[in-house]
Design a protein around this motif. Sequence first.
Motif, mmCIF file in Angstrom:
data_model
loop_
_atom_site.group_PDB
_atom_site.id
_atom_site.type_symbol
_atom_site.label_atom_id
_atom_site.label_comp_id
_atom_site.label_asym_id
_atom_site.label_seq_id
_atom_site.Cartn_x
_atom_site.Cartn_y
_atom_site.Cartn_z
ATOM 1 N N ILE A 1 0.785 -1.238 0.000
ATOM 2 C CA ILE A 1 0.000 0.000 0.000
ATOM 3 C C ILE A 1 0.815 1.286 0.000
ATOM 4 C CG2 ILE A 1 -1.986 -1.140 1.070
ATOM 5 C CD1 ILE A 1 -1.197 0.164 3.733
ATOM 6 N N CYS A 2 2.111 1.212 0.251
ATOM 7 C CA CYS A 2 2.905 2.446 0.253
ATOM 8 C C CYS A 2 3.103 2.940 -1.174
ATOM 9 C CB CYS A 2 4.240 2.248 0.960
ATOM 10 S SG CYS A 2 5.452 1.250 0.068
ATOM 11 N N PHE A 3 3.343 4.236 -1.303
ATOM 12 C CA PHE A 3 3.600 4.821 -2.618
ATOM 13 C C PHE A 3 4.541 6.006 -2.446
ATOM 14 C CE2 PHE A 3 -0.195 6.764 -0.896
ATOM 15 C CZ PHE A 3 -0.031 8.123 -1.151
ATOM 16 N N GLY A 4 5.018 6.522 -3.556
ATOM 17 C CA GLY A 4 5.934 7.651 -3.513
ATOM 18 C C GLY A 4 7.397 7.238 -3.501
ATOM 19 N N LEU A 5 7.715 6.057 -3.998
ATOM 20 C CA LEU A 5 9.104 5.578 -4.013
ATOM 21 C C LEU A 5 9.843 5.906 -5.310
ATOM 22 C CD1 LEU A 5 8.687 2.096 -2.320
ATOM 23 C CD2 LEU A 5 10.017 4.014 -1.460
ATOM 24 N N GLN A 6 9.192 6.521 -6.263
ATOM 25 C CA GLN A 6 9.808 6.815 -7.547
ATOM 26 C C GLN A 6 11.059 7.677 -7.351
ATOM 27 O OE1 GLN A 6 6.602 7.531 -6.771
ATOM 28 N NE2 GLN A 6 5.495 6.022 -7.954
ATOM 29 N N GLY A 7 12.180 7.156 -7.867
ATOM 30 C CA GLY A 7 13.441 7.878 -7.809
ATOM 31 C C GLY A 7 14.114 7.910 -6.456
ATOM 32 N N LYS A 8 13.646 7.132 -5.509
ATOM 33 C CA LYS A 8 14.175 7.140 -4.140
ATOM 34 C C LYS A 8 15.291 6.116 -3.954
ATOM 35 C CE LYS A 8 10.849 9.788 -2.543
ATOM 36 N NZ LYS A 8 11.057 11.187 -2.628
ATOM 37 N N LYS B 1 16.352 -16.235 4.421
ATOM 38 C CA LYS B 1 16.847 -14.851 4.539
ATOM 39 C C LYS B 1 16.970 -14.189 3.171
ATOM 40 C CE LYS B 1 21.361 -14.461 5.066
ATOM 41 N NZ LYS B 1 22.725 -14.213 5.497
ATOM 42 N N GLU B 2 17.606 -14.849 2.225
ATOM 43 C CA GLU B 2 17.801 -14.255 0.899
ATOM 44 C C GLU B 2 16.480 -14.123 0.145
ATOM 45 O OE1 GLU B 2 20.547 -12.743 -0.185
ATOM 46 O OE2 GLU B 2 21.362 -13.224 1.790
ATOM 47 N N ARG B 3 15.621 -15.104 0.294
ATOM 48 C CA ARG B 3 14.304 -15.038 -0.356
ATOM 49 C C ARG B 3 13.521 -13.845 0.162
ATOM 50 N NH1 ARG B 3 9.102 -17.318 0.664
ATOM 51 N NH2 ARG B 3 7.947 -17.643 -1.260
ATOM 52 N N CYS B 4 13.568 -13.616 1.452
ATOM 53 C CA CYS B 4 12.892 -12.485 2.077
ATOM 54 C C CYS B 4 13.419 -11.167 1.519
ATOM 55 C CB CYS B 4 13.082 -12.544 3.592
ATOM 56 S SG CYS B 4 12.445 -11.119 4.492
ATOM 57 N N MET B 5 14.737 -11.036 1.482
ATOM 58 C CA MET B 5 15.349 -9.803 1.003
ATOM 59 C C MET B 5 15.075 -9.590 -0.487
ATOM 60 S SD MET B 5 16.605 -8.521 3.700
ATOM 61 C CE MET B 5 17.907 -7.362 3.340
ATOM 62 N N ASP B 6 15.132 -10.666 -1.277
ATOM 63 C CA ASP B 6 14.846 -10.557 -2.711
ATOM 64 C C ASP B 6 13.415 -10.088 -2.947
ATOM 65 O OD1 ASP B 6 17.423 -11.438 -3.257
ATOM 66 O OD2 ASP B 6 16.793 -13.497 -3.744
ATOM 67 N N TYR B 7 12.486 -10.631 -2.171
ATOM 68 C CA TYR B 7 11.075 -10.248 -2.297
ATOM 69 C C TYR B 7 10.894 -8.762 -2.000
ATOM 70 C CZ TYR B 7 6.109 -9.869 -1.372
ATOM 71 O OH TYR B 7 4.788 -9.471 -1.393
ATOM 72 N N MET B 8 11.490 -8.296 -0.901
ATOM 73 C CA MET B 8 11.358 -6.886 -0.543
ATOM 74 C C MET B 8 12.003 -5.989 -1.596
ATOM 75 S SD MET B 8 11.925 -6.989 3.595
ATOM 76 C CE MET B 8 12.019 -5.224 3.716
ATOM 77 N N GLU B 9 13.174 -6.358 -2.060
ATOM 78 C CA GLU B 9 13.864 -5.544 -3.057
ATOM 79 C C GLU B 9 13.032 -5.426 -4.329
ATOM 80 O OE1 GLU B 9 18.088 -5.237 -5.465
ATOM 81 O OE2 GLU B 9 17.984 -6.462 -3.661
ATOM 82 N N LYS B 10 12.482 -6.533 -4.779
ATOM 83 C CA LYS B 10 11.658 -6.509 -5.988
ATOM 84 C C LYS B 10 10.437 -5.616 -5.789
ATOM 85 C CE LYS B 10 9.087 -9.380 -9.194
ATOM 86 N NZ LYS B 10 8.600 -10.704 -9.522
ATOM 87 N N ALA B 11 9.767 -5.748 -4.653
ATOM 88 C CA ALA B 11 8.570 -4.948 -4.384
ATOM 89 C C ALA B 11 8.880 -3.457 -4.377
ATOM 90 C CB ALA B 11 7.948 -5.365 -3.048
ATOM 91 N N ILE B 12 10.033 -3.083 -3.856
ATOM 92 C CA ILE B 12 10.419 -1.676 -3.773
ATOM 93 C C ILE B 12 10.839 -1.154 -5.144
ATOM 94 C CG2 ILE B 12 12.161 -0.125 -2.792
ATOM 95 C CD1 ILE B 12 12.027 -1.983 -0.278
ATOM 96 N N ALA C 1 11.865 2.650 -6.837
ATOM 97 C CA ALA C 1 13.126 2.952 -6.147
ATOM 98 C C ALA C 1 14.289 2.725 -7.103
ATOM 99 C CB ALA C 1 13.291 2.094 -4.904
ATOM 100 N N ILE C 2 15.270 3.612 -7.069
ATOM 101 C CA ILE C 2 16.391 3.498 -8.003
ATOM 102 C C ILE C 2 17.590 2.781 -7.415
ATOM 103 C CG2 ILE C 2 15.754 5.465 -9.426
ATOM 104 C CD1 ILE C 2 17.791 7.122 -7.822
#
Length: 93
Positions: A32-39, A53-64, A69-70
């Motif tokens: 639900i968050c927004f406003g990450l363009q160019g951050k 651990k890596e699966r968790c981090m990969d998931y978050m990175e992809k979502a961001i 996010a740049i």
Amino acid sequence: TNIDLTEYDLVCFGTPVWAFGPAPAMNTYLDICFGLQGKDAVIFSTYGSGAGKERCMDYMEKAIKVKGAISVRRFSVQQLRIGDKEHILSQIG
């Protein structure tokens, strides 16, 4: 909780690893968050055994990154080492 992240230059997201992924509350927030363009963003996790651990981090990175996010930097700290300041600083560095 503010879900509009437009006003921030750097956004940090942290979660424990929960069943090989982020905690449910973090999943909801990422949806639900927004406003990450160019951050720039930082993601971090705490974990027990390290499984997932890596699966968790990969998931978050992809979502961001999908939200624009740049740059995403990431680190994880094992639960048994959360009191070890030098270790945590080395992981952040």
